[in-house]
Design a protein around this motif. Structure first.
Motif, mmCIF file in Angstrom:
data_model
loop_
_atom_site.group_PDB
_atom_site.id
_atom_site.type_symbol
_atom_site.label_atom_id
_atom_site.label_comp_id
_atom_site.label_asym_id
_atom_site.label_seq_id
_atom_site.Cartn_x
_atom_site.Cartn_y
_atom_site.Cartn_z
ATOM 1 N N MET A 34 29.164 -75.882 54.205
ATOM 2 C CA MET A 34 28.124 -76.416 53.329
ATOM 3 C C MET A 34 26.826 -76.587 54.108
ATOM 4 O O MET A 34 26.717 -77.461 54.971
ATOM 5 N N ALA A 35 25.841 -75.753 53.798
ATOM 6 C CA ALA A 35 24.533 -75.841 54.449
ATOM 7 C C ALA A 35 23.537 -76.388 53.443
ATOM 8 O O ALA A 35 23.168 -75.721 52.486
ATOM 9 N N GLN A 36 23.113 -77.614 53.618
ATOM 10 C CA GLN A 36 22.190 -78.249 52.689
ATOM 11 C C GLN A 36 20.815 -78.352 53.334
ATOM 12 O O GLN A 36 20.679 -78.272 54.546
ATOM 13 N N GLY A 37 19.811 -78.540 52.494
ATOM 14 C CA GLY A 37 18.459 -78.646 53.007
ATOM 15 C C GLY A 37 18.232 -79.934 53.777
ATOM 16 O O GLY A 37 19.055 -80.844 53.789
ATOM 17 N N GLY A 38 17.077 -80.029 54.409
ATOM 18 C CA GLY A 38 16.739 -81.226 55.158
ATOM 19 C C GLY A 38 17.044 -81.095 56.639
ATOM 20 O O GLY A 38 17.668 -80.138 57.093
ATOM 21 N N LYS A 39 16.588 -82.092 57.379
ATOM 22 C CA LYS A 39 16.784 -82.094 58.821
ATOM 23 C C LYS A 39 18.127 -82.739 59.174
ATOM 24 O O LYS A 39 18.612 -83.610 58.458
ATOM 25 N N PRO A 40 18.708 -82.330 60.277
ATOM 26 C CA PRO A 40 19.976 -82.946 60.694
ATOM 27 C C PRO A 40 19.757 -84.396 61.105
ATOM 28 O O PRO A 40 18.665 -84.792 61.527
ATOM 29 N N ALA A 41 20.806 -85.182 60.993
ATOM 30 C CA ALA A 41 20.756 -86.588 61.387
ATOM 31 C C ALA A 41 21.444 -86.769 62.736
ATOM 32 O O ALA A 41 22.402 -86.048 63.058
ATOM 33 N N ARG A 42 20.972 -87.715 63.506
ATOM 34 C CA ARG A 42 21.653 -88.071 64.746
ATOM 35 C C ARG A 42 22.813 -89.000 64.384
ATOM 36 O O ARG A 42 22.620 -90.102 63.891
ATOM 37 N N SER A 98 26.955 -79.293 68.633
ATOM 38 C CA SER A 98 25.955 -80.199 69.212
ATOM 39 C C SER A 98 26.585 -81.446 69.833
ATOM 40 O O SER A 98 25.870 -82.284 70.389
ATOM 41 N N GLN A 99 27.891 -81.575 69.758
ATOM 42 C CA GLN A 99 28.557 -82.796 70.235
ATOM 43 C C GLN A 99 28.351 -83.002 71.734
ATOM 44 O O GLN A 99 28.533 -82.092 72.541
ATOM 45 N N LYS A 100 27.957 -84.227 72.086
ATOM 46 C CA LYS A 100 27.795 -84.619 73.480
ATOM 47 C C LYS A 100 28.484 -85.962 73.707
ATOM 48 O O LYS A 100 28.320 -86.890 72.908
ATOM 49 N N VAL A 101 29.224 -86.044 74.773
ATOM 50 C CA VAL A 101 29.909 -87.291 75.124
ATOM 51 C C VAL A 101 28.943 -88.156 75.924
ATOM 52 O O VAL A 101 28.420 -87.729 76.956
ATOM 53 N N VAL A 102 28.682 -89.375 75.453
ATOM 54 C CA VAL A 102 27.741 -90.266 76.133
ATOM 55 C C VAL A 102 28.445 -91.436 76.818
ATOM 56 O O VAL A 102 27.857 -92.103 77.668
ATOM 57 N N LYS A 103 29.695 -91.679 76.428
ATOM 58 C CA LYS A 103 30.455 -92.758 77.059
ATOM 59 C C LYS A 103 31.932 -92.492 76.860
ATOM 60 O O LYS A 103 32.358 -92.059 75.795
ATOM 61 N N ARG A 104 32.698 -92.755 77.899
ATOM 62 C CA ARG A 104 34.133 -92.496 77.804
ATOM 63 C C ARG A 104 34.895 -93.380 78.769
ATOM 64 O O ARG A 104 34.492 -93.544 79.928
ATOM 65 N N ASP A 105 35.978 -93.961 78.275
ATOM 66 C CA ASP A 105 36.883 -94.707 79.136
ATOM 67 C C ASP A 105 38.298 -94.516 78.615
ATOM 68 O O ASP A 105 38.542 -93.630 77.791
ATOM 69 N N MET A 114 38.272 -95.420 74.585
ATOM 70 C CA MET A 114 37.314 -94.960 73.599
ATOM 71 C C MET A 114 36.428 -93.853 74.153
ATOM 72 O O MET A 114 36.223 -93.766 75.359
ATOM 73 N N ALA A 115 35.922 -93.013 73.242
ATOM 74 C CA ALA A 115 34.923 -92.005 73.598
ATOM 75 C C ALA A 115 33.796 -92.069 72.585
ATOM 76 O O ALA A 115 34.035 -92.020 71.377
ATOM 77 N N ARG A 116 32.557 -92.217 73.057
ATOM 78 C CA ARG A 116 31.393 -92.237 72.167
ATOM 79 C C ARG A 116 30.691 -90.883 72.281
ATOM 80 O O ARG A 116 30.427 -90.403 73.378
ATOM 81 N N VAL A 117 30.364 -90.306 71.102
ATOM 82 C CA VAL A 117 29.727 -88.991 71.081
ATOM 83 C C VAL A 117 28.497 -89.015 70.182
ATOM 84 O O VAL A 117 28.393 -89.822 69.250
ATOM 85 N N HIS A 118 27.560 -88.089 70.475
ATOM 86 C CA HIS A 118 26.390 -87.854 69.647
ATOM 87 C C HIS A 118 26.531 -86.498 68.976
ATOM 88 O O HIS A 118 26.981 -85.529 69.599
ATOM 89 N N LEU A 119 26.123 -86.399 67.722
ATOM 90 C CA LEU A 119 26.079 -85.134 66.990
ATOM 91 C C LEU A 119 24.743 -85.044 66.267
ATOM 92 O O LEU A 119 24.203 -86.063 65.823
ATOM 93 N N ASP A 120 24.221 -83.838 66.137
ATOM 94 C CA ASP A 120 23.048 -83.593 65.305
ATOM 95 C C ASP A 120 23.485 -82.681 64.169
ATOM 96 O O ASP A 120 23.537 -81.452 64.321
ATOM 97 N N VAL A 121 23.820 -83.291 63.028
ATOM 98 C CA VAL A 121 24.427 -82.538 61.932
ATOM 99 C C VAL A 121 23.853 -82.990 60.592
ATOM 100 O O VAL A 121 23.255 -84.069 60.463
ATOM 101 N N VAL A 136 38.351 -93.736 64.102
ATOM 102 C CA VAL A 136 36.948 -93.385 64.267
ATOM 103 C C VAL A 136 36.081 -94.528 63.759
ATOM 104 O O VAL A 136 36.405 -95.175 62.762
ATOM 105 N N ARG A 137 34.979 -94.787 64.454
ATOM 106 C CA ARG A 137 34.035 -95.825 64.060
ATOM 107 C C ARG A 137 32.633 -95.215 64.045
ATOM 108 O O ARG A 137 32.211 -94.576 65.009
ATOM 109 N N VAL A 138 31.921 -95.373 62.919
ATOM 110 C CA VAL A 138 30.552 -94.860 62.806
ATOM 111 C C VAL A 138 29.586 -95.914 63.351
ATOM 112 O O VAL A 138 29.555 -97.047 62.860
ATOM 113 N N VAL A 139 28.814 -95.537 64.342
ATOM 114 C CA VAL A 139 27.802 -96.442 64.900
ATOM 115 C C VAL A 139 26.490 -96.278 64.134
ATOM 116 O O VAL A 139 25.902 -97.247 63.658
ATOM 117 N N THR A 140 26.031 -95.062 63.999
ATOM 118 C CA THR A 140 24.860 -94.717 63.197
ATOM 119 C C THR A 140 25.067 -93.303 62.650
ATOM 120 O O THR A 140 25.831 -92.512 63.227
#
Length: 339
Positions: free
Chosen positions: A248-256, A277-284, A287-294, A311-315
């Motif tokens: 599904m490719a929708q219009g608009g800019k990707p969200a962080r 676009s997934q990047k790991v920013v914290k891991r122990d 837990m693992a925290r990742v960033h996506l631009d989607v 899974v927990r949504v931060v933003t």
């Protein structure tokens, strides 16, 4: 098709002999002798006759080997100069990669758009099945490819491919699952894409003034329209799905999107990223925290719901709210009906 490995070995020996310029035009007795030496057992001339007959047969039953008998020299030779049943000089690793690719490609030999290549696909597959490339592996059956390949919608691939190449518009009926009715569309197809065993078409709609995406298994009565159609907006085939999770490719800019995956599934997301676009920013260890631009779409929601409580949504807040609503609705559904 021969069922024993000794037959496959004889084909390779015969092939080497027919390409040996030091001893041109080998006869049946010589070929039988060379095969016997390789196999360490007696080989009759009648077996050589059967082997040559099989090698001459057209693909995929045989090998399409152009073996001719010379009365003048009283022996056999290839009538096509340079022919060999093992024509490529590749490393063992390259052969293994090609073997896997051939098995995968063979599953799609009946897809209409590949019909022109079916003979070549069958020929390559047959040679690997017979070990004619000399890379037999007794454990080959322990690596199994998925056999079930959806064919719904594949009948339109060849027609749509031609329409893309010639810049033609198509008209068709499309089953709208949400409205439960058929809608008629006119589209200039720009891209064919396979996803999760199904094919999709992306094209420009003059009526809606934008690119639309359709699943081919819901397309009915497709026809190519006369004349050439020009898409008024440049289409970026490479980047159209760049920020999409799924098809599904929708219009608009990707969200962080910032997500936290909890133990034990925090290891899974490391090996199976949600998006390029997934990047790991914290891991122990917990837990693992990742960033996506989607893009925020239903496919992203469904994929995240598959992780359940792990899974927990931060933003962003909009994604957090949507998943909470979906989980609550699902929980309510579990309490409705039943015995």
């Amino acid at each position: 098709m021969p069922a024993n490995k000794s037959a496959w070995t004889r084909y390779r020996v015969i092939d080497r002999c027919l390409n040996d310029r030091r001893r041109p035009y080998p006869d049946k007795a010589y070929l039988a002798q060379r095969c016997a030496e390789t196999l360490g057992t007696d080989v009759s001339e009648s077996s050589i006759e059967k082997d040559i007959a099989f090698m001459r047969r057209p693909s995929p039953e045989g090998l399409d080997a152009p073996i001719a008998y010379s009365r003048e020299h009283r022996g056999f030779a290839y009538s096509e100069e340079g022919f060999s049943i093992r024509e490529l000089n590749l490393t063992d690793g390259e052969w293994e990669g090609l073997r896997f690719a051939a098995q995968l490609l063979h599953q799609y030999r009946d897809v209409p758009v590949f019909q022109d290549f079916k003979s070549a696909i069958d020929r390559i597959h047959t040679r690997f099945e017979l070990d004619l490339f000399g890379v037999a592996d007794p454990l080959a059956d322990r690596v199994q490819f998925e056999k079930t390949v959806s064919t719904d919608g594949q009948e339109w691939l060849s027609t749509l491919f031609t329409a893309i190449r010639e810049g033609r518009r198509v008209t068709y009926l499309y089953l709208n699952l949400y409205k439960e009715k058929l809608d008629e569309y006119v589209l200039t197809p720009c891209l064919l894409r396979e996803h999760a065993k199904k094919w999709y078409m992306v094209g420009w709609s003059d009526d809606r003034g934008r690119f639309l995406n359709f699943a081919l298994n819901r397309v009915i009565e497709l026809e190519v329209l006369p004349g050439v159609s020009k898409v008024p907006v440049p289409f970026d085939a490479e980047g159209y799905f760049r920020h999409s999770v799924g098809i599904m490719a929708q219009g608009g800019k990707p969200a962080r999107v910032v997500l936290e995956f909890l133990r034990p599934l925090h290891e899974l997301v490391m090996t199976e990223p949600l998006h390029a676009s997934q990047k790991v920013v914290k891991r122990d260890e917990e837990m693992a925290r990742v960033h996506l631009d989607v893009l925020l779409n239903e496919e992203l929601y469904l994929k995240l719901m598959g992780y359940g409580p792990f899974v927990r949504v931060v933003t962003p807040l909009a994604l957090k709210r949507t998943l909470s609503e979906w989980f609550e609705r699902g929980w309510r559904n579990q309490g409705e009906g039943g015995s």
